[in-house]
Design an enzyme around this catalytic site. Structure first.
Site: not given
Length: 229
Positions: A59-60
């Site tokens: 997700c980063g």
């Protein structure tokens, strides 16, 4: 029957989930009366301006790719962000916990963007007209999302897992535990915040504007004088 052809085409698409993809449907309604319908599913609309994460722990990289691509007009794929952040980061830690804000900061710096975390309110973010990456905790999972806008008591986010969506402000405050805004502080002239295009994926429903309250007024308020209803 001809006037129902566009409606039937849409119903056919809804009835067949496999065909629910962005497409164009040509409706021939007689000589020189062809109509082209551009169809986009709600699911696709949510990921039009938000990059979907490919892995559970990415997700980063998807969040920073979303921030650069759609909020700063600097196209970057999740794969590119993932590879660079992984190569230059603590791989053992990344494999276990995912990317950190430090990984994101280093990646942005390598691409000419100066960024850091600040303790500030969402109102300050709106005042400065700046998007931000934040870490939320939802269902016991830590998750990076991009704040794209703020309006009507809702926070508009680019969620790499669920797409562009809104969260009520009070609910967002509960999920956003560290109250840290990670923002790019150079290239401010390129920043996009609260754009109409982003809100299209999560439009505001003006329910009060659609309800005629005059009948209720006439029933409850005096019509002729004191004591007369």
């Amino acid at each position: 029957m001809k006037r129902w052809l566009p409606v039937l085409a849409i119903l056919a698409a809804v009835a067949n989930p496999v065909s629910l993809q962005a497409a164009s449907a040509l409706i021939n309604n007689g000589p020189q009366q062809a109509v082209v319908l551009h169809l986009t599913t709600l699911k696709e609309a949510k990921f039009r301006n938000t990059i979907r994460q490919k892995y559970d722990f990415s997700c980063g990289s998807a969040a920073v790719a979303t921030l650069l691509t759609y909020q700063y007009g600097y196209p970057v794929s999740e794969q590119t962000a993932f590879e660079q952040m992984y190569v230059h980061g603590d791989r053992a830690k990344i494999n276990k916990e995912g990317f950190s804000l430090l990984d994101i900061k280093r990646f942005l710096a390598a691409n000419g963007f100066q960024a850091d975390g600040f303790h500030a309110s969402l109102e300050k973010l709106q005042e400065e007209h700046l998007p931000a990456i934040v870490l939320i905790e939802e269902k016991k999972y830590h998750h990076f999302v991009v704040i794209k806008g703020l309006a009507y008591g809702r926070v508009l986010i680019g969620d790499p897992a669920l797409g562009t969506r809104t969260i009520p402000r009070d609910r967002f405050d509960q999920l956003w535990k560290n109250k840290l805004l990670f923002v790019i502080y150079n290239r401010r002239d390129f920043a996009q915040f609260n754009t109409v295009d982003d809100w299209k994926a999560a439009p505001y429903a003006p329910l009060t504007a659609g309800v005629d309250r005059r009948p209720l007024y006439y029933l409850t308020m005096p019509k002729f004088g004191p004591g007369q209803y």
